[in-house]
Scaffold this motif. Structure first.
Motif, short mmCIF file in Angstrom:
data_model
loop_
_atom_site.label_atom_id
_atom_site.label_comp_id
_atom_site.label_asym_id
_atom_site.label_seq_id
_atom_site.Cartn_x
_atom_site.Cartn_y
_atom_site.Cartn_z
N ARG A 1 7.32 7.48 -1.97
CA ARG A 1 7.90 7.51 -0.61
C ARG A 1 6.82 7.35 0.45
NH1 ARG A 1 12.08 12.45 -1.54
NH2 ARG A 1 13.73 11.23 -2.52
N ALA A 2 5.70 8.04 0.25
CA ALA A 2 4.60 7.93 1.21
C ALA A 2 4.07 6.50 1.25
CB ALA A 2 3.48 8.90 0.84
N ALA B 1 5.77 3.74 0.49
CA ALA B 1 6.78 2.90 1.12
C ALA B 1 6.76 3.07 2.64
CB ALA B 1 8.16 3.22 0.57
N LYS B 2 6.61 4.31 3.11
CA LYS B 2 6.54 4.54 4.56
C LYS B 2 5.31 3.87 5.16
CE LYS B 2 9.10 8.88 4.75
NZ LYS B 2 9.02 10.32 5.02
N ALA B 3 4.19 3.94 4.45
CA ALA B 3 2.96 3.31 4.95
C ALA B 3 3.11 1.79 4.97
CB ALA B 3 1.78 3.71 4.07
N LEU C 1 5.94 0.10 5.30
CA LEU C 1 6.86 -0.24 6.40
C LEU C 1 6.15 -0.14 7.74
CD1 LEU C 1 10.18 1.45 5.25
CD2 LEU C 1 9.70 -0.98 5.45
N ALA C 2 5.31 0.86 7.91
CA ALA C 2 4.56 0.97 9.16
C ALA C 2 3.61 -0.21 9.34
CB ALA C 2 3.78 2.29 9.19
N LYS D 1 5.70 -3.25 10.24
CA LYS D 1 6.14 -3.14 11.64
C LYS D 1 5.01 -3.50 12.59
CE LYS D 1 8.03 0.12 14.97
NZ LYS D 1 8.36 1.49 15.27
#
Length: 118
Positions: free
Chosen positions: A28-29, A31-33, A35-36, A39
């Motif tokens: 999850r961490a 994937a969040k990184a 996506l950031a 972006k």
């Protein structure tokens, strides 16, 4: 250590459920990184494209103004030779013919793009 009365600590292995829980948390961490990062890259690309589009629009506007100036200049020059009415007719017919040729070439090119290549 040996004389202090405590047993030496043997490292324990984490259990399989603990490993899966850490794997999910790390995933999850990650994937969040990602996506950031995407972006941030997207925002940078949009900013660069925005500037490029503004520059292209400004160039098109300046070219349009230059075309008007050229047409007016041609009319004024021809007016001394054939009169203002005929000068206007000659310039307008010439520009319409040029626009027609360019439009025909553009439509032909679009037709070639969508032709069946089989």
């Amino acid at each position: 250590m040996a004389g202090d009365g405590q047993e030496p600590r043997i490292p324990t292995r984490p259990s399989v459920p603990d490993l899966f829980a850490r794997l999910i948390t790390d995933g999850r961490a990650w994937a969040k990184a990602e996506l950031a990062l995407l972006k941030c890259r997207g925002e940078s690309l949009v900013e660069a494209l925005r500037t490029a589009v503004v520059l292209i629009v400004a160039a098109i506007m300046l070219a349009t103004v230059a075309s008007f100036a050229l047409a007016i200049g041609a009319i004024l020059w021809l007016a001394t030779l054939v009169g203002p009415l005929w000068a206007t007719v000659i310039v307008v017919v010439t520009l319409l013919a040029l626009a027609g040729i360019l439009g025909w070439l553009g439509v032909a090119r679009i037709g070639r793009v969508f032709e069946d290549k089989s």
